[in-house]
Scaffold this active site. Structure first.
Site, mmCIF file in Angstrom:
data_model
loop_
_atom_site.group_PDB
_atom_site.id
_atom_site.type_symbol
_atom_site.label_atom_id
_atom_site.label_comp_id
_atom_site.label_asym_id
_atom_site.label_seq_id
_atom_site.Cartn_x
_atom_site.Cartn_y
_atom_site.Cartn_z
ATOM 1 N N ARG A 196 27.008 48.246 71.619
ATOM 2 C CA ARG A 196 25.559 48.419 71.775
ATOM 3 C C ARG A 196 25.062 47.674 73.021
ATOM 4 O O ARG A 196 24.772 48.292 74.042
ATOM 5 C CB ARG A 196 24.848 47.917 70.491
ATOM 6 C CG ARG A 196 23.398 48.329 70.362
ATOM 7 C CD ARG A 196 22.428 47.516 71.198
ATOM 8 N NE ARG A 196 22.460 46.088 70.898
ATOM 9 C CZ ARG A 196 21.825 45.172 71.645
ATOM 10 N NH1 ARG A 196 21.143 45.540 72.710
ATOM 11 N NH2 ARG A 196 21.907 43.882 71.346
ATOM 12 N N ASP A 197 25.001 46.354 72.973
ATOM 13 C CA ASP A 197 24.475 45.597 74.115
ATOM 14 C C ASP A 197 25.363 45.823 75.337
ATOM 15 O O ASP A 197 24.873 45.984 76.461
ATOM 16 C CB ASP A 197 24.424 44.094 73.757
ATOM 17 C CG ASP A 197 23.471 43.297 74.618
ATOM 18 O OD1 ASP A 197 23.238 43.698 75.766
ATOM 19 O OD2 ASP A 197 22.961 42.270 74.147
ATOM 20 N N HIS A 256 22.923 34.216 70.634
ATOM 21 C CA HIS A 256 23.210 35.460 71.390
ATOM 22 C C HIS A 256 22.979 35.104 72.860
ATOM 23 O O HIS A 256 21.840 35.056 73.318
ATOM 24 C CB HIS A 256 22.246 36.546 70.894
ATOM 25 C CG HIS A 256 22.319 37.847 71.632
ATOM 26 N ND1 HIS A 256 22.785 39.008 71.049
ATOM 27 C CD2 HIS A 256 21.944 38.201 72.887
ATOM 28 C CE1 HIS A 256 22.702 40.007 71.900
ATOM 29 N NE2 HIS A 256 22.191 39.548 73.031
ATOM 30 N N HIS A 296 23.611 35.633 76.825
ATOM 31 C CA HIS A 296 24.076 36.338 78.023
ATOM 32 C C HIS A 296 24.575 35.268 78.996
ATOM 33 O O HIS A 296 24.150 34.106 78.936
ATOM 34 C CB HIS A 296 22.940 37.190 78.593
ATOM 35 C CG HIS A 296 22.697 38.416 77.748
ATOM 36 N ND1 HIS A 296 23.177 39.653 78.072
ATOM 37 C CD2 HIS A 296 22.058 38.569 76.562
ATOM 38 C CE1 HIS A 296 22.845 40.527 77.130
ATOM 39 N NE2 HIS A 296 22.152 39.889 76.199
ATOM 40 N N CYS A 333 20.384 44.012 79.377
ATOM 41 C CA CYS A 333 19.285 44.805 78.840
ATOM 42 C C CYS A 333 18.635 45.535 80.012
ATOM 43 O O CYS A 333 18.323 44.921 81.039
ATOM 44 C CB CYS A 333 18.274 43.887 78.156
ATOM 45 S SG CYS A 333 16.803 44.761 77.621
ATOM 46 N N ASN A 391 26.744 39.729 77.819
ATOM 47 C CA ASN A 391 26.890 38.612 76.886
ATOM 48 C C ASN A 391 28.171 37.857 77.226
ATOM 49 O O ASN A 391 29.062 38.380 77.882
ATOM 50 C CB ASN A 391 27.053 39.131 75.449
ATOM 51 C CG ASN A 391 25.805 39.783 74.943
ATOM 52 O OD1 ASN A 391 25.542 40.919 75.267
ATOM 53 N ND2 ASN A 391 25.031 39.065 74.180
HETATM 54 P P1 HMG Z 1 6.767 53.992 72.770
HETATM 55 O O1 HMG Z 1 6.715 54.937 73.923
HETATM 56 O O2 HMG Z 1 5.722 52.922 72.711
HETATM 57 O O3 HMG Z 1 6.834 54.776 71.370
HETATM 58 O O4 HMG Z 1 8.205 53.309 72.772
HETATM 59 P P2 HMG Z 1 5.922 55.852 70.719
HETATM 60 O O5 HMG Z 1 5.947 55.587 69.254
HETATM 61 O O6 HMG Z 1 4.596 55.952 71.423
HETATM 62 O O7 HMG Z 1 6.738 57.232 70.973
HETATM 63 C C1 HMG Z 1 6.873 57.770 72.276
HETATM 64 C C2 HMG Z 1 8.077 58.702 72.300
HETATM 65 O O8 HMG Z 1 9.269 57.992 71.935
HETATM 66 C C3 HMG Z 1 7.972 59.850 71.314
HETATM 67 O O9 HMG Z 1 8.706 60.945 71.866
HETATM 68 C C4 HMG Z 1 8.751 59.373 70.110
HETATM 69 O O10 HMG Z 1 9.268 60.419 69.343
HETATM 70 C C5 HMG Z 1 9.868 58.595 70.781
HETATM 71 P P3 HMG Z 1 7.979 62.098 72.702
HETATM 72 O O11 HMG Z 1 6.946 62.653 71.765
HETATM 73 O O12 HMG Z 1 7.378 61.459 73.920
HETATM 74 O O13 HMG Z 1 9.110 63.043 73.030
HETATM 75 N N1 HMG Z 1 10.405 57.523 69.916
HETATM 76 C C6 HMG Z 1 11.678 57.462 69.505
HETATM 77 N N2 HMG Z 1 12.745 58.244 69.737
HETATM 78 C C7 HMG Z 1 13.902 57.898 69.152
HETATM 79 N N3 HMG Z 1 14.050 56.782 68.383
HETATM 80 C C8 HMG Z 1 13.017 55.981 68.146
HETATM 81 C C9 HMG Z 1 11.761 56.315 68.714
HETATM 82 N N4 HMG Z 1 10.543 55.733 68.684
HETATM 83 C C10 HMG Z 1 9.731 56.491 69.410
HETATM 84 N N5 HMG Z 1 13.172 54.901 67.389
HETATM 85 C C11 HMG Z 1 10.064 52.215 71.739
HETATM 86 C C12 HMG Z 1 8.551 52.325 71.827
HETATM 87 C C13 HMG Z 1 10.417 50.948 71.018
HETATM 88 C C14 HMG Z 1 10.619 53.433 71.025
HETATM 89 C C15 HMG Z 1 10.619 52.196 73.196
HETATM 90 O O14 HMG Z 1 9.947 51.190 73.890
HETATM 91 C C16 HMG Z 1 12.095 51.975 73.269
HETATM 92 O O15 HMG Z 1 12.887 52.772 72.806
HETATM 93 N N6 HMG Z 1 12.517 50.857 73.931
HETATM 94 C C17 HMG Z 1 13.918 50.588 74.115
HETATM 95 C C18 HMG Z 1 14.165 49.170 73.812
HETATM 96 C C19 HMG Z 1 15.653 48.846 73.917
HETATM 97 O O16 HMG Z 1 16.486 49.534 73.350
HETATM 98 N N7 HMG Z 1 15.974 47.743 74.657
HETATM 99 C C20 HMG Z 1 17.307 47.292 74.708
HETATM 100 C C21 HMG Z 1 17.759 46.714 73.409
HETATM 101 S S1 HMG Z 1 17.053 45.120 73.059
HETATM 102 C C22 HMG Z 1 18.142 44.013 73.803
HETATM 103 O O17 HMG Z 1 19.036 44.411 74.489
HETATM 104 C C23 HMG Z 1 17.936 42.566 73.528
HETATM 105 C C24 HMG Z 1 18.976 41.987 72.543
HETATM 106 O O18 HMG Z 1 20.293 42.227 73.007
HETATM 107 C C25 HMG Z 1 18.763 40.490 72.412
HETATM 108 C C26 HMG Z 1 18.634 39.841 73.784
HETATM 109 O O19 HMG Z 1 19.613 39.768 74.541
HETATM 110 O O20 HMG Z 1 17.503 39.462 74.095
HETATM 111 C C27 HMG Z 1 18.834 42.596 71.152
HETATM 112 MG MG MG Z 2 21.312 41.042 74.439
#
Ligand code: HMG
Ligand code: MG
Length: 306
Positions: free
Chosen positions: A15-16, A211, A213, A244, A253
């Site tokens: 995933r990450d 966690h 990086h 990310c 990481n």
């Molecule tokens: P948004 O645009 O505010 O959401 O995004 P919305 O509810 O207004 O929906 C807009 C569109 O997104 C719609 O589609 C929804 O259907 C779709 P459209 O009508 O435009 O075609 N949608 C989705 N599609 C699939 N799955 C869903 C979903 N939700 C809405 N769950 C949202 C909000 C959170 C979805 C968006 O900002 C997003 O996907 N962000 C990605 C965040 C991400 O994955 N970041 C990386 C992971 S976190 C990380 O790496 C940190 C971590 O490792 C810890 C660390 O290191 O810090 C965990």
């Molecule tokens: Mg991370």
């Protein structure tokens, strides 16, 4: 100083590790990676994310990847679900294909929350509230991640009080465990210690993980500091892959191989076979046509070659 006898590694490479890859990695490769990781003895694997494919295209094959894994009973498979839409997609198929754990992810910095999930910290908690309730109803465990617990790419240093605040919000909605994440790898041992202590004001020692990086090469030192504090659960990524997409400049990481080597050297059990782990890292590095980021893997390759 009492160190833990056992450390639980949560492998976040599929995933990450892969979410930030520009080239599309086919579902079959992700599945084979998971198979190799579980063959190496990993019992916690973060497989994919149910996020918007427009935001993170690499994770668009989430359902295919979850369906393709030949599961082992002893392994717990987790996925990221930022909202109810994601959670519902994660449990849309038959129960055998559900994740056993979901991860909701908030940030300790407002700017990162906006960039990563398009809402404020408080709004993100309100989005998680029904996700946590739905997960509990289905007996799926819930872990929380607190991003930017030490520093933020947009706001700079993050105060430990921010970490406590997010931990309190997560605890109030029923999140069972929190991971303290140094998203951009700027932490040093004392800063990380403070962030962990901030989470420990809300959660017990068995419900807090690290966690880290490794952007600035501090992740092993930070891990060691946490071990000395009694923390015994860490997220790591095979071959040190990752980053990310919304944390520019952040690298992967800490490499799973490097953490396992360090723990083995300290006599701490992980249940992981380092040789098989190295092979899993070699597999994904070969696919990506990139040298591994694991120092231990590089050293052991040279030794094998000699
Ligand atoms: P948004 O645009 O505010 O959401 O995004 P919305 O509810 O207004 O929906 C807009 C569109 O997104 C719609 O589609 C929804 O259907 C779709 P459209 O009508 O435009 O075609 N949608 C989705 N599609 C699939 N799955 C869903 C979903 N939700 C809405 N769950 C949202 C909000 C959170 C979805 C968006 O900002 C997003 O996907 N962000 C990605 C965040 C991400 O994955 N970041 C990386 C992971 S976190 C990380 O790496 C940190 C971590 O490792 C810890 C660390 O290191 O810090 C965990
Ligand atoms: Mg991370």
């Amino acid at each position: 100083m009492s160190l833990p006898n056992y450390v639980k590694i949560v492998e976040v490479g599929p995933r990450d590790g892969l979410q930030n890859e520009k080239q599309t990695v086919p579902a079959e490769v992700k599945i084979e990676l998971v198979h190799r990781l579980q063959a190496a003895g990993l019992t916690e694997i973060e497989v994919t994310s149910y996020v918007s494919p427009k935001w993170v295209p690499q994770m668009a094959d989430n359902t295919a990847v979850m369906a393709g894994i030949k599961r082992k009973n002893i392994v717990r498979y987790s996925v990221l679900t930022p909202n109810l839409q994601g959670f519902n997609a994660a449990v849309a198929s038959e129960k055998e294909l559900w994740p056993q754990e979901i991860v909701v992810f908030a940030a300790a910095s407002e700017a990162f929350s906006q960039k990563n999930i398009n809402c404020s910290i408080e709004e993100s908690i309100e989005r998680f509230r029904p996700v946590v309730a739905a997960a509990k109803e289905k007996h799926v465990s819930v872990r929380g991640a607190i991003s930017c617990a030490v520093g933020c790419p947009y706001e700079g240093d993050v105060a430990p009080s921010q970490v406590t605040k997010v931990a309190e919000l997560m605890h109030a909605i029923g999140v069972e465990h929190v991971g303290v994440a140094d998203t951009i790898g700027v932490g040093t041992p004392i800063k990380v210690q403070r962030a962990i202590q901030a989470a420990l004001q809300v959660y017990g020692i068995n419900e807090v993980s690290g966690h880290f990086h490794d952007t600035y090469g501090q992740a092993l030192s930070n891990t060691l500091r946490c071990l000395e504090m009694g923390v015994w659960q860490f997220d790591t990524s095979i071959a040190g892959l990752g980053g990310c997409p919304y944390a520019k400049g952040a690298t992967g990481n800490v490499a799973t191989e490097d953490v396992v080597y360090m723990l083995q050297g300290m006599g701490i059990d992980t249940g992981i076979d380092l040789d098989k782990l190295i092979d899993a890292g070699q597999y994904i590095s070969d696919y990506l046509q990139r040298p591994t980021n694991s120092r231990v893997a590089k050293a052991l390759f040279s030794k094998r070659a000699a």
